[in-house]
Design a protein around this motif. Sequence first.
Motif, PDB file in Angstrom:
ATOM      1  N   MET A   1       0.844  -1.190   0.000  1.00 13.11           N
ATOM      2  CA  MET A   1       0.000   0.000   0.000  1.00 13.11           C
ATOM      3  C   MET A   1       0.882   1.244   0.000  1.00 13.11           C
ATOM      4  O   MET A   1       1.829   1.354   0.777  1.00 13.11           O
ATOM      5  N   ASP A   2       0.554   2.204  -0.886  1.00  9.35           N
ATOM      6  CA  ASP A   2       1.292   3.456  -0.929  1.00  9.35           C
ATOM      7  C   ASP A   2       0.892   4.334   0.255  1.00  9.35           C
ATOM      8  O   ASP A   2      -0.280   4.399   0.638  1.00  9.35           O
ATOM      9  N   VAL A   3       1.875   5.029   0.819  1.00 13.03           N
ATOM     10  CA  VAL A   3       1.622   5.935   1.931  1.00 13.03           C
ATOM     11  C   VAL A   3       1.605   7.366   1.414  1.00 13.03           C
ATOM     12  O   VAL A   3       2.519   7.790   0.702  1.00 13.03           O
ATOM     13  N   ASP A   4       0.549   8.100   1.746  1.00 11.44           N
ATOM     14  CA  ASP A   4       0.425   9.501   1.360  1.00 11.44           C
ATOM     15  C   ASP A   4       1.435  10.313   2.178  1.00 11.44           C
ATOM     16  O   ASP A   4       1.355  10.374   3.409  1.00 11.44           O
ATOM     17  N   LEU A   5       2.396  10.945   1.492  1.00  9.88           N
ATOM     18  CA  LEU A   5       3.443  11.678   2.200  1.00  9.88           C
ATOM     19  C   LEU A   5       2.895  12.875   2.964  1.00  9.88           C
ATOM     20  O   LEU A   5       3.441  13.249   4.007  1.00  9.88           O
ATOM     21  N   ARG A   6       1.840  13.474   2.466  1.00  6.63           N
ATOM     22  CA  ARG A   6       1.248  14.594   3.201  1.00  6.63           C
ATOM     23  C   ARG A   6       0.699  14.107   4.543  1.00  6.63           C
ATOM     24  O   ARG A   6       0.951  14.719   5.587  1.00  6.63           O
ATOM     25  N   LYS A   7      -0.030  13.001   4.523  1.00  5.75           N
ATOM     26  CA  LYS A   7      -0.538  12.454   5.784  1.00  5.75           C
ATOM     27  C   LYS A   7       0.615  12.048   6.697  1.00  5.75           C
ATOM     28  O   LYS A   7       0.524  12.176   7.922  1.00  5.75           O
ATOM     29  N   LEU A   8       1.688  11.557   6.102  1.00  8.49           N
ATOM     30  CA  LEU A   8       2.847  11.154   6.907  1.00  8.49           C
ATOM     31  C   LEU A   8       3.468  12.371   7.599  1.00  8.49           C
ATOM     32  O   LEU A   8       3.861  12.301   8.773  1.00  8.49           O
ATOM     33  N   ARG A   9       3.544  13.499   6.890  1.00  9.29           N
ATOM     34  CA  ARG A   9       4.047  14.727   7.520  1.00  9.29           C
ATOM     35  C   ARG A   9       3.128  15.176   8.644  1.00  9.29           C
ATOM     36  O   ARG A   9       3.593  15.629   9.710  1.00  9.29           O
ATOM     37  N   TYR A  10       1.831  15.060   8.430  1.00  7.94           N
ATOM     38  CA  TYR A  10       0.881  15.409   9.483  1.00  7.94           C
ATOM     39  C   TYR A  10       1.079  14.505  10.700  1.00  7.94           C
ATOM     40  O   TYR A  10       1.065  14.969  11.846  1.00  7.94           O
ATOM     41  N   PHE A  11       1.258  13.219  10.439  1.00  5.58           N
ATOM     42  CA  PHE A  11       1.469  12.278  11.540  1.00  5.58           C
ATOM     43  C   PHE A  11       2.712  12.640  12.355  1.00  5.58           C
ATOM     44  O   PHE A  11       2.683  12.641  13.586  1.00  5.58           O
ATOM     45  N   VAL A  12       3.815  12.956  11.683  1.00  9.02           N
ATOM     46  CA  VAL A  12       5.055  13.284  12.386  1.00  9.02           C
ATOM     47  C   VAL A  12       4.864  14.511  13.263  1.00  9.02           C
ATOM     48  O   VAL A  12       5.352  14.555  14.407  1.00  9.02           O
ATOM     49  N   ALA A  13       4.140  15.495  12.774  1.00  9.94           N
ATOM     50  CA  ALA A  13       3.899  16.701  13.574  1.00  9.94           C
ATOM     51  C   ALA A  13       3.134  16.358  14.851  1.00  9.94           C
ATOM     52  O   ALA A  13       3.480  16.827  15.943  1.00  9.94           O
ATOM     53  N   VAL A  14       2.092  15.550  14.734  1.00  9.03           N
ATOM     54  CA  VAL A  14       1.321  15.169  15.922  1.00  9.03           C
ATOM     55  C   VAL A  14       2.167  14.305  16.856  1.00  9.03           C
ATOM     56  O   VAL A  14       2.144  14.472  18.077  1.00  9.03           O
ATOM     57  N   ALA A  15       2.939  13.388  16.284  1.00  9.07           N
ATOM     58  CA  ALA A  15       3.765  12.500  17.097  1.00  9.07           C
ATOM     59  C   ALA A  15       4.827  13.263  17.866  1.00  9.07           C
ATOM     60  O   ALA A  15       5.176  12.905  18.995  1.00  9.07           O
ATOM     61  N   GLU A  16       5.355  14.321  17.274  1.00  8.08           N
ATOM     62  CA  GLU A  16       6.385  15.117  17.952  1.00  8.08           C
ATOM     63  C   GLU A  16       5.781  16.055  18.988  1.00  8.08           C
ATOM     64  O   GLU A  16       6.373  16.285  20.052  1.00  8.08           O
ATOM     65  N   GLU A  17       4.605  16.600  18.701  1.00  7.30           N
ATOM     66  CA  GLU A  17       3.963  17.516  19.639  1.00  7.30           C
ATOM     67  C   GLU A  17       3.156  16.783  20.703  1.00  7.30           C
ATOM     68  O   GLU A  17       2.985  17.293  21.823  1.00  7.30           O
ATOM     69  N   LEU A  18       2.648  15.596  20.330  1.00  5.84           N
ATOM     70  CA  LEU A  18       1.712  14.847  21.193  1.00  5.84           C
ATOM     71  C   LEU A  18       0.561  15.751  21.639  1.00  5.84           C
ATOM     72  O   LEU A  18       0.109  15.711  22.791  1.00  5.84           O
ATOM     73  N   HIS A  19       0.101  16.562  20.687  1.00  7.98           N
ATOM     74  CA  HIS A  19      -1.005  17.480  20.946  1.00  7.98           C
ATOM     75  C   HIS A  19      -1.548  17.912  19.585  1.00  7.98           C
ATOM     76  O   HIS A  19      -0.828  18.526  18.791  1.00  7.98           O
ATOM     77  N   PHE A  20      -2.808  17.586  19.312  1.00  2.64           N
ATOM     78  CA  PHE A  20      -3.371  17.871  17.992  1.00  2.64           C
ATOM     79  C   PHE A  20      -3.477  19.376  17.733  1.00  2.64           C
ATOM     80  O   PHE A  20      -3.270  19.840  16.610  1.00  2.64           O
ATOM     81  N   GLY A  21      -3.786  20.150  18.781  1.00  2.00           N
ATOM     82  CA  GLY A  21      -3.907  21.591  18.595  1.00  2.00           C
ATOM     83  C   GLY A  21      -2.591  22.233  18.209  1.00  2.00           C
ATOM     84  O   GLY A  21      -2.521  23.023  17.259  1.00  2.00           O
ATOM     85  N   ARG A  22      -1.532  21.908  18.943  1.00  2.00           N
ATOM     86  CA  ARG A  22      -0.223  22.489  18.626  1.00  2.00           C
ATOM     87  C   ARG A  22       0.275  22.020  17.267  1.00  2.00           C
ATOM     88  O   ARG A  22       0.886  22.784  16.520  1.00  2.00           O
ATOM     89  N   ALA A  23       0.016  20.741  16.943  1.00  2.00           N
ATOM     90  CA  ALA A  23       0.430  20.228  15.635  1.00  2.00           C
ATOM     91  C   ALA A  23      -0.304  20.946  14.509  1.00  2.00           C
ATOM     92  O   ALA A  23       0.294  21.268  13.468  1.00  2.00           O
ATOM     93  N   ALA A  24      -1.587  21.226  14.702  1.00  5.44           N
ATOM     94  CA  ALA A  24      -2.355  21.931  13.681  1.00  5.44           C
ATOM     95  C   ALA A  24      -1.807  23.339  13.475  1.00  5.44           C
ATOM     96  O   ALA A  24      -1.696  23.817  12.333  1.00  5.44           O
ATOM     97  N   GLU A  25      -1.454  24.014  14.568  1.00  3.45           N
ATOM     98  CA  GLU A  25      -0.857  25.355  14.445  1.00  3.45           C
ATOM     99  C   GLU A  25       0.476  25.284  13.700  1.00  3.45           C
ATOM    100  O   GLU A  25       0.778  26.138  12.857  1.00  3.45           O
ATOM    101  N   ARG A  26       1.271  24.284  14.022  1.00  9.63           N
ATOM    102  CA  ARG A  26       2.572  24.116  13.369  1.00  9.63           C
ATOM    103  C   ARG A  26       2.417  23.880  11.871  1.00  9.63           C
ATOM    104  O   ARG A  26       3.224  24.359  11.058  1.00  9.63           O
ATOM    105  N   LEU A  27       1.367  23.149  11.492  1.00  7.34           N
ATOM    106  CA  LEU A  27       1.132  22.814  10.084  1.00  7.34           C
ATOM    107  C   LEU A  27       0.299  23.863   9.357  1.00  7.34           C
ATOM    108  O   LEU A  27       0.110  23.751   8.137  1.00  7.34           O
ATOM    109  N   HIS A  28      -0.240  24.840  10.119  1.00  5.17           N
ATOM    110  CA  HIS A  28      -1.080  25.901   9.550  1.00  5.17           C
ATOM    111  C   HIS A  28      -2.339  25.332   8.903  1.00  5.17           C
ATOM    112  O   HIS A  28      -2.743  25.733   7.807  1.00  5.17           O
ATOM    113  N   ILE A  29      -2.958  24.377   9.594  1.00  2.61           N
ATOM    114  CA  ILE A  29      -4.240  23.831   9.146  1.00  2.61           C
ATOM    115  C   ILE A  29      -5.184  23.784  10.342  1.00  2.61           C
ATOM    116  O   ILE A  29      -4.758  23.908  11.494  1.00  2.61           O
TER     117      ILE A  29
END
Length: 287
Positions: A1-29
């Motif tokens: 199965m192919d992995v969507d790199l955009r979703k993978l970047r989103y995952f890394v942001a959440v995994a590093e922040e361990l907080h969906f709100g801060r990750a969303a701010e970091r990603l500007h979404i």
Amino acid sequence: MDVDLRKLRYFVAVAEELHFGRAAERLHIAQPVLSRQIRALETELRAQLFRRDRRSTELTAAGRQLLEDAPPLLAASQAARRRVGLAGQEQARFTIGFMPGITVTAAVRAFSTRHPDLTVDVLRTSWDDQSQVILDGRVDVGFIRLPVDQRGLELRPLFAEPRVVVLPTGHRLAGQASVGIADLADEQLLQNPDAVPEWRDLPTHAGSRPERSRPLAATVEEKLEYVAAADGMVILPLSTARFYTRPDLVHLAVEGIGPSQVCLAWSAGRRSRLLDEFRQLAASAAG
């Protein structure tokens, strides 16, 4: 199965922040968009990546594994985009990374002579970024010093050289011809301890090793300034210590410590005629 790199970047942001709100701010979404993308990724992978409640967000075992695997994939994608962009330019370019103390002149000169229409650049790297610049495509090939995280890399050993301890001239050990690694157990190390595992794993005298008073220095020049100020010591390859010779510093041979291993490194799976040719020239120059 192919992995969507955009979703993978989103995952890394959440995994590093361990907080969906801060990750969303970091990603500007927006946070709901991020949550939907993570759920979609979990569906695609058929694995739960996070455990969430009102108080915390934690990685699952599957999430921890993906966080380990994701950076090389994202770096390889970024490197490919960079190389494709450079290939589209009128002037072809080849960039070589090197660590302090490693002289690459012979290989670079021979390579440039063979390819007069090629722009050959060099980039000085550091302990912290010597592998990352290869993975993200800033350099095509790098002269690195072990140990490094070898994920995503292929390595070719070139040579080894002794390591020495650098001390201020007024240090209690400065007049000796050599020291044992155990003699340095209670000294302050001004670099990442993982770079000197023989020192890191020494048993210390209880309470005698000083508390770190400053952050780890990033460059050789910074480390040596702190050493000269009697703030601690550094362990360097002999060629690096000689290159940065100063009257207020001494370097001593260290018994009980392994040599510095220098390798040529490039992105795993990458194949090109220029890369193959430079590898041969580098091996010949080191041999």
